[in-house]
Structures are given as structure tokens and as C-alpha cells.
Enzyme design. Structure first.
Site, PDB file in Angstrom:
ATOM      1  N   ASP A  37       1.238  -1.351   0.148  1.00 13.10           N
ATOM      2  CA  ASP A  37      -0.017  -0.155  -0.063  1.00 13.10           C
ATOM      3  C   ASP A  37       0.893   1.224  -0.005  1.00 13.10           C
ATOM      4  OD1 ASP A  37      -2.697   1.354  -0.183  1.00 13.10           O
ATOM      5  OD2 ASP A  37      -2.407   1.671   2.451  1.00 13.10           O
ATOM      6  N   THR A  41       0.257   4.581   1.201  1.00  9.02           N
ATOM      7  CA  THR A  41       0.252   5.405   2.550  1.00  9.02           C
ATOM      8  C   THR A  41       0.473   4.166   3.748  1.00  9.02           C
ATOM      9  OG1 THR A  41      -1.313   6.195   1.501  1.00  9.02           O
ATOM     10  CG2 THR A  41      -1.368   6.551   3.579  1.00  9.02           C
ATOM     11  N   ASP A  76      -0.752  -2.301   6.513  1.00  9.12           N
ATOM     12  CA  ASP A  76      -1.408  -1.591   7.720  1.00  9.12           C
ATOM     13  C   ASP A  76      -2.926  -1.135   9.009  1.00  9.12           C
ATOM     14  OD1 ASP A  76      -1.550   0.685   6.598  1.00  9.12           O
ATOM     15  OD2 ASP A  76       0.061   1.876   7.893  1.00  9.12           O
TER      16      ASP A  76
END
Length: 800
Positions: free
Chosen positions: A489, A491, A688
């Protein structure tokens, strides 16, 4: 009238007798197991009814009502009798449980030996005190010391009698020599080797033949033959009899083999105790006390176990942070290297999180305790590492299959060796037959084969924990080596995860500050990571924020709501389309910002295009080097993001990322991973957030960034304490090192047994006249296991 409760029939796991629970014949070796599982082992129906009464959220395991020593963490069938396993909810207990490193399904509440392989069981919980008592090691050491004192004179006496009988004292007959050997060797064989016979008999009863089957058989055959030859020499053929009617005896072989096997056990147990050094080190990091700040301002040092959630604690310069918490006053730099593996101290200011057991720098800080005891990150690390060490890698299946056939084959080879030497060998045939069969039995012990995988897993996972890489199970560790695609990912993984407001552009006569005020008021109700950047940007400008009504978050598109009498919408082009709002000239402005790496959001006020908001998330300093390292490891990097394609491609170009999947909705992430898998890729997914959990579970290996959510960590096979790509590089290198170490161990074990057994059987004798002494076989067997453990311990020094 009272009715006597019907006695329930049990099958003892050691002797397979049908006994009642109160029976005096209930085998003592497993008595504690039956007692601890009494309510679960009477019958199938009873066990089911009992387990159904337990709360479903209790910790649980699955066990066999016939073999309560079998513990599994998932439903299935008993590996011994095939019966369906029953669920048992455990009552939380501080009592230490013991398990086998080679057979982690074996769990019991007292020390002992594994009913499958005979290996000494190890505690499932490790104490920080490295000098903790090891009863098995103490017992084996004691037996070895006394055995070697008696075995050495037996060996010397036998060698002198065989090679230089003239050196024997005058008046010492050969018969007296044999009786002295018998008197010295018998305590060694019977008392020193007693644990081996117990385990050998247990292995036959439970039909789990193992190394102790071979040791017990080999030593007992050598001693029994020698004793019969000493007591009844006349029953042997004349060709075997020496002067005076005596027959050669092998008491020295039986005694020395026993002593050498005991030495091997001592060395192995000592080496195995070092595999938990990493956990002991982690446990030793936590301080014993904490300095609490009372409501009246007074301060006092209290034991760590007295700290409660919400307590205010002072951490002075150079002290260890006692628990996980948040800084509420002061600032300092904190050395987190012991749990993250990162050597550079991290600056901590108000509202920053701190980790228990890390070391404070030069500043004094006040923290609010948020997680204590077993909830702290350190405790979770220890728990996760302990569980990973007891898990089994798929490569272990090969060793299990070989070991399952190995012992019966070795016994058959020993019998064939005895037959061939007994009928066609040189005189004395019977002596040659027995001594060569014993050599086969002793040298072929498969302990090294069984230890090859679990020892490497134990050391490797412990080492990883000290470098910020937590392995959930051995399967994830093995698969990580094969990964050739990493999906990340953007971000929070590639970037800092702390976006900043960088541009506010308006049109149609809207004032930039007025638009930002309305947008920030709307975003205050949002949990999106970009929302905080916009709100902080408005705060920095001192803008007034208003209450929001009718707030709605539309997944993958944006947010809408009523702010100060205005209808406000913030999101992407899909949001404008769904609301029938004409974007006018905003699309071109958005593309320009995206080309600069910004995440751009369109703003509409009262259903009219008002402007754009640009937010940028800085790329982490470590990201570029980590991607270069991953490329060198042969791993392609795929960026998966909900951002627009232009923004994503701008970041990907900057970082030399191989492939970009942009504008992906949260529920589409798992589909992207599945698509890569369908292309034949071995995929690791790093994420996350909660919305990453399905993709983490779908990937061959899920990697949770330690700064993320508990849900992500539950779905992942690997957790990184510090959430950056360097941790993934470490995990990859750890996997490669451990798997390489396992393959070395398996190679040594296979080659050793493949060469050792034929030589012991005497295949070289017709060509070179070489026979392998059982004493040499015992020495080689003992040190083969030790060599596997020592090779595994090398992993403690690996550089990640």
C-alpha cells in the site's frame, strides 16, 4: 439413595491398557496428563458436552479423548488412533506447560519425554533468568558423570586384555578381567542408560519407533550377549571359545556407548537451551520498577506489576520506559533498537507513542500508561515468537515421512546384517553378527534428522524478533523465501503516512480560506488519513471550524455533509458523477497536482464546483534503498493504492516501482492479489489497515506493518515492529538464512545416515577389511545431533 457413579474406561497412552481413572494400574508416567484432562477424556459425548459449556471466546485447543497428550490448535483427527479431536476451552493458568520441539502437538503440564520421539520436553514459557533449573539436563549430566567414571576403566581394561595381555597384573586371569568388566559396566548400562530403555519401551508400546528404540535395542543386545557369554560360555560353539573355554564379551562397548549417548544428550540439551536466548534477552529488557507520579505531585518507585492503565509515569534520562504509553509532557530521543532493529534513536514529543523496555535518551518525559503486563508490545513479541518456534515448516514433512519409515528399516537392516554375518561372515560368526548389528542400530539414530528443522526455526524466529521481524509461524517463514512479488500500500508503507496540506485552489469566486474552512469542518468527522492533514492545515491558518450535519462517507469516492448552511462535497471525479455535479475546469487542475505527486480532491459547494484541495504524503527516507534491495533479492514491487493513477504513477516513477494498481477500492485489494497469484507469482502483501486484512489473508505471505491495526496483524504471517520496507528486506533475508540452514541440517543428517548405516553393516569389509566399532558409531551418532544444533545456533550471528 445414592448411586455409585459408573467407572469410565480409559486407554492409557503409554501401555494401552483399559483402566479406570482410579485404577492403581493407571500408568504414572502420564498420570498428570489424565488428571489435567479428566473432564475431557471420559468419552466423546462427555467431552463434547463439557466443551460446549465453556465460553466460546476462551483460549482453546483440540485433543483426543483416547490420547489426551495430543494437543492441536485446530480441528482434525488424532494422529495415533484417527478419532475426531474435541475442542477444549482452557482455563487461564500460570502453570508452565511442556512441549516437544519436534512434535509441538505434544503438550503436558509437567516435565518428561515426548511419547513420539523420546526427546526431553521443553517449557512453553521461558523465564528471563538464564540460570533456570533444567531437571532433564541435571539428570543426564549426573548419569553421564558416574557412567564415564566406570566406563573408562572398563574400556582401558578391555583394550589392554585384547591388545597387550602381557601388561595385565600377574595373577589376573582373563575370567577375572571379564567379571571386573561386568561389575563396572552393569551399573552404567542399567542405571546410566535407564532413561533410554524407558523411552525405548514406550516407543514400542505406542508404536512411535524413534532413536531410543535403536539405542535401547543396541545397548541391551550387547550387554545381554556379553552377560550370557560370561555366565554360560559352554553353550557357545567351540570356534567362539578362547583358551580356558571363555567367549569374547563386549561389556566395554555397552558401557562406552551408554556414556557417549549420555554425553550427546548433555551437549544437545545445553545447546538446545541456547535456542531461547533471544526470548530471554527480550524478557530481560523490561525494568523491574516504574516511577509513578501521584495526584499530589509526589513521585515514588513502585514494582512494575503494580502499574495500572492510566497511571502517570516519569522516565528520567537513561532509564528504560516501563510500559507502552503516550508522552504527555516533555521530549526526548528513545533508543528502540532492541525491538525494531533500527539503530537510530527516535524523537518523541507530546502525544507520541512509546514502547515499553526501550531506552530513554537525555530528556525527562512523563508518559501515561496505556498497555501493561501481557498487553505490552514486548509481551506480545515474546508470545508470538514462542508460538512460532513451536510451529512446523512444510519442509519438516519430508523429515517426518523419512523418520516414519527410517527406524523400522534400520531394525530390518540390523537383522539382515546379523543373518549375513552369522551365516557367511568370518569366525567367530556369532560375535561378528551381533557386534555389527549393534553398530548399525547405534549409528542410525535419526535424532539429527528430526532436529534439523525445529532447531533452525527456534533460533531464526528468536533472532528475527530482536531485529523487529516477528514470524507468526514457520510456514510463513518458509514461504517468504520463495516470494517474487511484493504488493504494498502507498500510504504509511512507502510514505510517512502523515500527509500535509500543500495546495488550495478555487474557482467561481469562492474564497480559498472560506472553502478550506468548510472542507476542514466536514473532514473533522472523517477517519480518512488525509482528513487530519486538511484539518491541521486549517488550524495552522487559524480558520474557524463549524459543526457538521448529515455527514456521509461514500467508500472509494469521498464525503458529503451540511456545514454552516452549505452543502459540501469532497472527493474524486466518481463522487461528482454520482452527485451529478459538473467538474468544470477542476479535472485539469487535479491532473497538474497529481503529476507532482499530490493526492488531489475535488470540492463542490451547494452542488457547484468550487476548487481543489491538494495533499502530499512525503516518501519515507528509507523507501528508495529498500526497493533497490528488494530488486536485488529478485522481488518485484507492486504499488496498490486508492489514489488516482497519475498521483500513484508519479510516486512509482520516483521510486522505480515495477507495477502500479491505482484507484483500487478496499474490497478490490484481495482481488488484485488473487490476480497476481493466477499469473503464477508467489505474492507477499504488506499493509497496515483494517481494509488490508482480506488481502493479507489472500496473499501467500501477509506482512503487517507494526504501526497498523491489530486486525491486520492477526491476518498476517509476518509482523514488522517498525512499519517500513527495510523490515521486509530483513524478513526476506531472515527467511533465506533459516531455510538455507535447514537444508544444511537435512543434508548433514541424510548423508550421515546414508553413509553410516552401510559402513556399520560391513559393506567395506570384503574390499578393505574395515569394520565400524559400535563405540565409534556411538561417538558419531552423539555428535551428529550436536552438530545440527550447533549449526542452527550460527543463525544467532547472522546479519540482516
Amino acid at each position: 439413595m445414592k448411586h455409585k457413579k459408573a467407572e469410565q474406561s480409559l486407554s492409557d497412552p503409554v501401555c494401552s491398557m483399559d483402566v479406570t481413572e482410579d485404577s492403581e494400574h493407571h500408568c504414572h508416567d502420564h498420570e498428570h496428563q489424565h488428571h489435567s484432562h479428566t473432564s475431557h477424556s471420559h468419552s466423546h459425548s462427555h467431552s463434547h458436552s463439557h466443551s460446549s459449556e465453556q465460553p466460546l471466546d476462551s483460549p482453546s485447543y483440540y485433543t483426543c479423548p483416547m490420547h489426551p497428550e495430543i494437543h492441536e490448535d485446530k480441528p482434525g483427527n488424532c494422529p495415533k488412533c484417527g478419532m475426531a479431536l474435541d475442542r477444549v476451552a482452557e482455563v487461564a493458568s500460570s502453570q508452565t506447560k511442556y512441549t516437544c520441539p519436534m512434535h509441538p502437538e505434544i503438550v503436558q503440564d509437567h516435565p518428561g519425554s515426548c511419547p513420539k520421539c523420546g526427546m526431553a520436553l521443553e517449557p512453553m514459557t521461558v523465564a528471563a533468568d538464564s540460570e533456570e533449573k533444567n531437571e532433564e539436563l541435571e539428570d543426564m549430566t549426573r548419569r553421564f558423570k558416574y557412567s564415564i567414571i566406570l566406563a573408562i576403566p572398563v574400556f582401558i581394561l578391555a583394550m589392554v586384555a585384547d591388545l597387550a595381555p602381557s601388561l595385565l597384573p600377574s595373577g589376573l586371569s582373563m575370567q577375572m578381567v571379564q567379571w571386573i568388566e561386568f561389575i563396572l559396566a552393569t551399573p552404567v548400562v542399567i542405571w546410566g542408560g535407564w532413561p533410554f530403555y524407558v523411552r525405548a519401551i514406550q516407543s514400542v508400546i505406542t508404536r512411535n519407533l524413534n532413536m531410543f528404540t535403536l539405542i535401547g535395542l543396541g545397548v541391551s543386545v550387547a550387554w545381554t550377549y556379553s552377560t550370557i557369554a560370561l555366565l554360560f560360555p559352554s553353550i557357545f560353539p567351540p570356534v567362539m571359545q578362547m583358551e580356558g573355554g571363555l567367549v569374547d564379551v563386549y561389556f566395554e562397548a555397552a558401557a562406552v556407548i551408554t556414556a557417549l549417548v549420555l554425553l550427546g544428550q548433555v551437549l544437545e540439551l545445553r545447546a538446545r537451551s541456547q535456542t531461547n536466548d533471544a526470548i530471554k534477552m527480550l524478557l530481560g529488557l523490561a525494568p523491574n520498577t516504574a516511577r509513578i507520579v501521584r495526584e499530589d505531585g509526589s513521585e515514588e518507585d513502585i514494582p512494575l506489576e503494580q502499574v495500572k492503565v492510566g497511571d502517570i509515569l516519569r522516565v528520567r534520562p537513561g532509564e528504560k520506559i516501563p510500559v507502552d504509553g503516550m508522552v504527555i509532557e516533555g521530549n526526548s530521543s528513545v533508543d528502540e533498537s532492541m525491538v525494531t532493529g533500527e539503530p537510530i534513536p527516535v524523537e518523541k514529543n507530546t502525544n507520541d507513542k512509546v514502547i515499553g523496555a526501550t531506552v530513554n535518551g537525555t530528556g525527562s518525559i512523563l508518559i501515561r500508561a496505556e498497555k501493561i503486563g501481557s498487553d505490552t508490545l514486548l509481551s506480545q513479541i515474546v508470545k508470538m515468537v514462542s508460538e512460532a518456534q513451536r510451529s512446523r515448516a512444510p519442509i519438516q514433512k519430508l523429515a517426518d515421512i523419512v523418520a516414519g519409515y527410517f527406524v523400522p528399516v534400520v531394525v530390518l537392516v540390523a537383522v539382515l546384517t546379523m543373518i549375513v554375518w552369522g551365516f557367511w561372515g568370518p569366525e567367530p560368526r556369532l560375535a561378528h553378527a551381533i557386534i555389527n548389528a549393534v553398530a548399525v542400530l547405534i549409528i542410525a539414530c535419526p535424532c539429527a534428522l528430526g532436529l534439523a528443522t525445529p532447531m533452525s526455526i527456534m533460533v531464526g524466529t528468536g533472532k528475527g524478533a530482536t531485529m523487529g521481524v516477528l514470524i507468526k509461524n514457520a510456514e510463513a517463514l518458509e514461504t517468504m523465501e520463495k516470494v517474487n512479488v511484493l504488493v504494498v500500500d502507498k500510504t504509511g508503507t512507502l510514505t510517512e503516512g502523515k500527509p500535509k496540506l500543500v495546495s488550495v485552489n478555487t474557482q467561481n469566486d469562492f474564497d480559498p480560506n472560506d472553502m478550506l474552512s468548510l472542507v476542514a469542518s466536514l473532514e473533522r468527522a472523517s477517519e480518512h488519513p488525509l482528513a487530519e492533514a486538511i484539518v491541521n492545515g486549517a488550524d495552522d491558518k487559524g480558520l474557524q471550524l463549524f459543526a457538521t450535519d448529515n455527514f456521509e462517507s461514500i467508500t472509494g469516492k469521498g464525503v458529503t455533509g451540511q456545514v454552516n448552511g452549505y452543502s459540501v462535497a469532497l472527493g474524486n471525479e466518481k463522487l461528482f458523477t454520482s452527485l451529478d455535479i459538473a467538474p468544470e475546469g477542476l479535472i485539469e487542475q487535479a491532473h497538474e497536482g497529481q503529476n507532482n505527486g499530490q493526492t488531489v480532491m475535488l470540492v463542490a459547494i451547494n452542488h457547484q464546483a468550487a476548487g481543489i484541495i491538494g495533499v502530499a504524503d512525503p516518501v519515507k527516507e528509507t523507501t528508495a534503498k529498500a526497493i533497490r534491495d528488494l530488486h536485488q533479492e529478485g522481488v518485484d514491487v507492486v504499488m496498490l493504492t486508492g489514489d488516482s493513477r497519475k498521483t500513484a504513477e508519479a510516486v512509482a516513477s520516483q521510486l522505480n516501482i515495477d507495477r502500479v494498481e491505482a484507484e483500487v477500492l478496499p474490497d478490490q485489494k484481495a482481488a488484485v492479489v488473487k490476480q497476481l497469484q493466477s499469473e503464477g507469482k508467489i505474492v507477499a502483501m504488506a499493509g497496515d489497515g483494517i481494509n488490508d486484512a482480506p488481502a493479507l489473508a489472500q496473499a501467500h505471505v501477509g506482512i503487517a506493518m507494526g504501526t497498523g491495526t491489530d486486525v491486520a496483524m492477526e491476518s498476517a504471517g509476518v509482523t514488522l515492529i517498525k512499519g517500513d520496507l527495510n523490515g521486509i528486506v530483513r524478513a526476506r533475508r531472515l527467511s533465506h538464512a533459516v531455510m538455507s540452514n535447514i537444508r544444511q541440517n537435512l543434508f548433514f543428517a541424510f548423508i550421515y545416515n546414508s553413509l553410516g548405516v552401510p559402513v556399520a553393516a560391513g559393506v567395506l569389509y570384503p574390499f578393505f577389511g574395515i569394520l565400524l566399532s559400535p563405540i565409534i558409531a556411538a561417538t558419531a551418532m552423539s555428535f551428529s545431533s550436536v552438530s545440527v544444533v550447533v549449526n542452527s545456533l550460527r543463525l544467532r550471528n547472522m546479519k540482516l
